[in-house]
Structure formats: structure tokens, C-alpha cells
Design an enzyme around this catalytic site. Structure first.
Site, short mmCIF file in Angstrom:
data_model
loop_
_atom_site.label_atom_id
_atom_site.label_comp_id
_atom_site.label_asym_id
_atom_site.label_seq_id
_atom_site.Cartn_x
_atom_site.Cartn_y
_atom_site.Cartn_z
N GLY A 10 0.83 -1.21 0.00
CA GLY A 10 0.00 0.00 0.00
C GLY A 10 0.86 1.26 0.00
O GLY A 10 2.10 1.20 0.00
N LEU A 62 -4.53 -10.94 6.50
CA LEU A 62 -5.00 -10.61 7.85
C LEU A 62 -6.24 -11.40 8.25
O LEU A 62 -6.63 -11.40 9.42
CB LEU A 62 -5.26 -9.10 7.97
CG LEU A 62 -3.99 -8.26 8.02
CD1 LEU A 62 -4.29 -6.80 7.72
CD2 LEU A 62 -3.31 -8.38 9.38
N LEU A 83 -0.12 -2.19 9.00
CA LEU A 83 -0.68 -1.19 8.08
C LEU A 83 -1.74 -1.79 7.16
O LEU A 83 -2.45 -1.06 6.46
CB LEU A 83 0.42 -0.56 7.21
CG LEU A 83 1.66 -0.04 7.93
CD1 LEU A 83 2.59 0.63 6.93
CD2 LEU A 83 1.29 0.95 9.02
N SER A 128 -6.68 5.68 13.00
CA SER A 128 -7.08 6.69 12.01
C SER A 128 -7.91 7.82 12.61
O SER A 128 -8.72 7.61 13.51
CB SER A 128 -7.92 5.98 10.94
OG SER A 128 -8.62 6.91 10.15
N GLU A 130 -10.32 8.91 11.25
CA GLU A 130 -11.70 8.54 10.93
C GLU A 130 -12.44 8.08 12.20
O GLU A 130 -13.66 8.11 12.26
CB GLU A 130 -11.64 7.44 9.87
CG GLU A 130 -12.91 7.07 9.18
CD GLU A 130 -13.60 8.14 8.34
OE1 GLU A 130 -12.96 9.10 7.89
OE2 GLU A 130 -14.83 8.01 8.17
N TYR A 152 -15.77 1.27 8.54
CA TYR A 152 -14.31 1.37 8.63
C TYR A 152 -13.90 2.03 9.95
O TYR A 152 -13.05 1.51 10.68
CB TYR A 152 -13.79 2.19 7.44
CG TYR A 152 -12.33 2.59 7.55
CD1 TYR A 152 -11.31 1.72 7.18
CD2 TYR A 152 -11.96 3.85 8.04
CE1 TYR A 152 -9.97 2.09 7.28
CE2 TYR A 152 -10.63 4.23 8.15
CZ TYR A 152 -9.64 3.35 7.77
OH TYR A 152 -8.32 3.71 7.89
N ASN A 181 -5.49 12.21 7.49
CA ASN A 181 -5.30 11.85 6.07
C ASN A 181 -3.90 12.23 5.59
O ASN A 181 -3.43 13.34 5.84
CB ASN A 181 -6.31 12.60 5.19
CG ASN A 181 -7.74 12.22 5.50
OD1 ASN A 181 -8.15 12.23 6.66
ND2 ASN A 181 -8.49 11.88 4.48
N THR A 193 -8.04 12.94 -3.26
CA THR A 193 -6.93 13.78 -3.73
C THR A 193 -6.35 13.24 -5.04
O THR A 193 -6.19 13.96 -6.02
CB THR A 193 -5.79 13.85 -2.70
OG1 THR A 193 -5.43 12.50 -2.35
CG2 THR A 193 -6.22 14.61 -1.45
N LYS A 195 -7.70 11.06 -7.04
CA LYS A 195 -8.72 11.03 -8.09
C LYS A 195 -8.71 12.39 -8.81
O LYS A 195 -8.80 12.47 -10.03
CB LYS A 195 -10.09 10.75 -7.45
CG LYS A 195 -11.20 10.52 -8.43
CD LYS A 195 -12.45 10.03 -7.71
CE LYS A 195 -13.67 10.15 -8.61
NZ LYS A 195 -14.91 9.74 -7.93
N GLY A 214 -18.23 13.53 -5.19
CA GLY A 214 -19.34 13.59 -4.23
C GLY A 214 -19.32 14.91 -3.46
O GLY A 214 -19.36 15.99 -4.06
N ARG A 220 -10.57 18.16 5.38
CA ARG A 220 -9.61 17.19 5.90
C ARG A 220 -8.29 17.89 6.25
O ARG A 220 -7.93 18.90 5.64
CB ARG A 220 -9.31 16.10 4.86
CG ARG A 220 -10.48 15.16 4.58
CD ARG A 220 -10.74 14.22 5.75
NE ARG A 220 -11.81 13.28 5.49
CZ ARG A 220 -13.11 13.52 5.68
NH1 ARG A 220 -13.51 14.70 6.12
NH2 ARG A 220 -14.01 12.58 5.45
#
Ligand code: NAP
Ligand code: GDD
Length: 333
Positions: A10, A62, A83, A128, A130, A152, A181, A193, A195, A214, A220
Site C-alpha cells: 500500500g 490478515l 498497516l 485513524s 476517521e 471502517y 489523512n 486527492t 482522483k 461527491g 480534511r
């Protein structure tokens, strides 16, 4: 020193592998079997004659506890960086159970595997921002209560507390990096970002006409992934395991990111961007803004790259990719 990294293929895994190899670590990366190549972010390390002997890739997942158990006991790493995750928030609404299996139970499987080792390894959990979700205070610190807004986010809260509990119950060196982020030219192309930078550069070269997005009002705290992996390593070098917020302390909207990227390319994004409701989330995280004072004080960490530089770095990198696409297209014609 031996480090084991889940999620090495990743964005963060690739920067962390580079960082650890430079520090002289032997790096063991867990990779998933895939029908197509999924190692493009670390191929440059594998091809480098200096790094290759110190980088070992092992198949694991995992969702497979016995596999993790045997891999960890065989390698006996000094440090484990967890991670690996189904890391897309929007996708977690479509695949909540899979997301929980990987992002929540996956962490527990790694912790259990560590607990079974003769000499236990230090553990880093990729927590995170989030988790703050519908934020109850701004800016968010290590003391801010969590209020997750997605499958998530809920899975990450579970992993956060399992990490804390294993630290307290079994005296493991287990820490959480609560990362806000962070982006880079290696960011997955479906995160907002990347995208935007991919689409804007393709629009500039006539390869694409429209960009469908969207919620443009979400804000952020965006930093650079290369800066953030250093913070992960610093947390693992402390005497005592602890939890740290890693953030820039600045927040910007998706709209402002569009301004920055299209502005850099002398384009008016209003002419190209259209809203597609399918990119809205059932519950949104409206605003994230982190306070990384604790990391600055204890780890001596602070971000080097800010919002504008990050947007420019990603746009310039994607422009090279778009240029190559156009050469290929012209060649085929
Ligand atoms: P990413 O680019 O999506 O990478 C995720 C990694 O996890 C990939 O290597 C992926 O493998 C692997 N993975 C997915 N499912 C797996 C499974 N079942 N078993 C083993 N590995 C699996 O994510 P990232 O941006 O580097 O983020 C790294 C970690 O930090 C994630 O846990 C993420 O949730 C967390 N995080 C990220 C941010 C951010 O802004 N980037 C912020 C806070 C926390 P494949 O390559 O095979 O798909
Ligand atoms: N992905 C995406 N695609 N997001 C969009 C779009 C779109 O077309 N249009 C607007 N957005 C908005 C989302 O609604 C969200 O509010 C914001 O852009 C950022 O979305 P993402 O880039 O997908 O990131 P994220 O904030 O949901 O999640 C990322 O950061 C978390 C840390 O806060 C991921 O990297 C997570 O793994 C990470 O934990």
C-alpha cells in the site's frame, strides 16, 4: 533489526519499507496473492541491488490467523507495523463485514500471534482520524472521544482499544498512531486527492472530459505520507508505548484541493467537475483537524510538507503519467 510490515504493497507500506531499509533494517513484507501484479509501489526496492537482499516478501492475509501465527513465529521480528487494511471508507459501507474481519479482527490476529512469540515484538497499529467521525471537539487530540461514522471507523476503534488493552493486559509494547489523512503520488486512485490529480492532468492533456465527485464541502487535515511514516518509526523507538495524533494542524475542503490542483494547471474546475450522488456516504465525516502537539513534544516530530506543496507534488507526478498515456495513445493511432 527485523521489521515486519503488513500492507507493504500500500501507499504507507511502500514509504515505510523505504524508510526502514535506509535505516538498515531487514524488512519482511506480507503480501496478498493477487491475479494481477500488486507490488508496483515496492518494485523499485526489489529491483535495487542494495535493498533487495534486505527485503523479503511473504504471502499472508490478515483474515488468516494460523498463517500470521506461523509467519511471525518463524521470522521473530523486533517490530511489527500493522498497516494492512481495507482502507476505503466508502467501500466499507458496501463491505462492512469484510472490513471488520480485516481491519478489526485482523489486528487482533496479529496481536495474538505476537503474544505467542517467545520474544515478543513491538507493535504499531495504523489507527485513524476517521475514529473521530462526527467530531465532538476541534482540534482533535489523543483525549478527544471517538464517534465513528462508518464501518471502517468502527473497525478502527475496535483495533485501537485492542492495542491499548494488549499493552495493559500483557505488557506488550503496543502503540497507536492516530494518523490524519496523508497523501502522495502513490495514493490509491480512488481516494479524493489522487482522483482529482489524475483527472485534472488527464483533462489538461485532452485524455478525459469530466470528473465526477461527491461531497465537495468535506474538510480534511491533509499531510504527506512520506513525513508520516517517520512518525510511526519514532513511536516504536520510545521507552514506553503510547498513542499519538499525527497531523498538520491545518484543514482544507475538497473544493480547496480542486482550486489548488486545477489552478496549478491553469484550468477552471467548474467547467469539468460534476456531482454524482453515488460518491456521497450514508454518514459523512464533515471536518477533521488534528493537534499533533504531543508528537512534537515527545517524538520531536513535525510535518515538513504542507497542503500547497502536496497538491503540486501530486499534480506534477500525475502529469508525467498522463504525458506517457498520451504518447501511447498517439502511438497507437
Ligand atoms: P492502502 O494504500 O489502501 O494499503 C492497504 C494495504 O493493506 C495494501 O497493502 C493492501 O494489500 C493491504 N491489505 C488489504 N486487505 C488485506 C488483507 N486482507 N490482508 C493483508 N493485507 C491486506 O492504505 P494506506 O493509505 O497505505 O494506509 C495504511 C494503513 O493506515 C491502513 O490501515 C489505513 O486504514 C491506515 N490509515 C491510512 C490513512 C491515510 O490517510 N492514508 C490515515 C489513517 C490511517 P493490496 O495491495 O494487495 O490491496
Ligand atoms: N473517495 C472519494 N471519492 N471521496 C470523495 C469524493 C469522491 O469522488 N468526492 C468527495 N469526496 C469526499 C469524501 O466524502 C470525504 O469526505 C473526503 O472526500 C475524503 O475522502 P477519501 O479521500 O476517500 O478519504 P477519507 O477521509 O474518507 O479516508 C481516508 O482517510 C482516513 C483518515 O482520516 C482513508 O485513507 C482512510 O483509510 C483513513 O483512515
Amino acid at each position: 533489526m527485523k521489521a515486519l510490515v503488513t500492507g507493504i504493497t500500500g501507499q504507507d507500506g511502500s514509504y515505510l519499507a523505504e524508510f526502514l531499509l535506509k535505516k538498515g533494517y531487514e524488512v519482511f513484507g506480507l503480501i496478498r496473492r493477487s491475479s494481477s501484479f500488486n507490488t508496483y509501489r515496492i518494485d523499485h526496492l526489489y529491483k535495487d541491488p542494495h535493498e533487495r537482499p534486505k527485503l523479503k516478501l511473504i504471502y499472508a492475509d490478515l483474515t488468516d490467523g494460523s498463517n500470521l501465527h506461523s509467519v511471525l513465529n518463524e521470522i521473530n521480528p523486533d517490530e511489527v507495523y500493522n498497516l494492512g487494511a481495507q482502507s476505503h471508507v466508502r467501500v466499507s459501507f458496501d463491505q462492512p463485514i469484510y472490513t471488520a474481519n480485516v481491519d478489526a479482527l485482523g489486528t487482533l490476529r496479529v496481536l495474538e500471534a505476537i503474544r505467542s512469540m517467545k520474544k515478543s515484538a513491538k507493535f504499531y497499529q495504523a489507527s485513524s482520524s476517521e475514529m473521530y467521525g462526527k467530531v465532538v471537539e476541534t482540534p482533535q487530540t489523543e483525549k478527544t472521544p471517538f464517534y465513528p461514522r462508518s464501518p471502517y471507523g468502527c473497525a478502527k476503534v475496535y483495533s485501537f482499544w485492542q492495542t491499548v488493552n494488549y499493552r495493559q493486559a500483557y505488557n506488550l509494547f503496543a502503540c497507536n498512531g492516530i494518523l490524519f489523512n496523508h497523501e502522495s503520488p502513490r495514493r490509491g486512485e480512488t481516494f479524493v486527492t489522487r482522483k482529482i490529480t489524475r483527472a485534472a492532468t488527464r483533462i489538461k492533456l485532452g485524455l478525459q472530459n469530466k470528473l465526477y465527485l461527491g461531497n465537495l464541502d468535506a474538510k480534511r487535515d491533509w499531510g504527506f505520507a512520506g513525513d508520516y511514516v517517520e512518525a510511526m518509526w519514532l513511536m516504536m523507538q520510545q521507552e514506553k508505548a503510547d498513542d499519538f495524533v499525527i497531523a498538520t494542524g491545518q484543514t482544507y475542503s475538497v473544493r480547496e484541493f480542486l482550486d489548488e490542483v486545477f489552478g496549478h494547471l491553469n484550468l477552471d474546475w467548474g467547467k469539468y467537475v460534476e456531482i454524482d450522488p453515488k460518491y456521497y456516504r450514508p454518514t459523512e465525516v464533515d471536518l477533521l483537524l488534528g493537534d499533533a502537539s504531543k508528537a512534537k513534544k515527545i517524538l520531536g516530530w513535525q510535518p515538513k510538507i504542507g497542503f500547497k506543496e502536496l497538491a503540486k507534488m501530486m499534480t506534477d507526478s500525475d502529469m508525467k503519467i498522463a504525458e506517457n498515456e498520451r504518447i501511447l495513445k498517439d502511438h497507437i493511432k
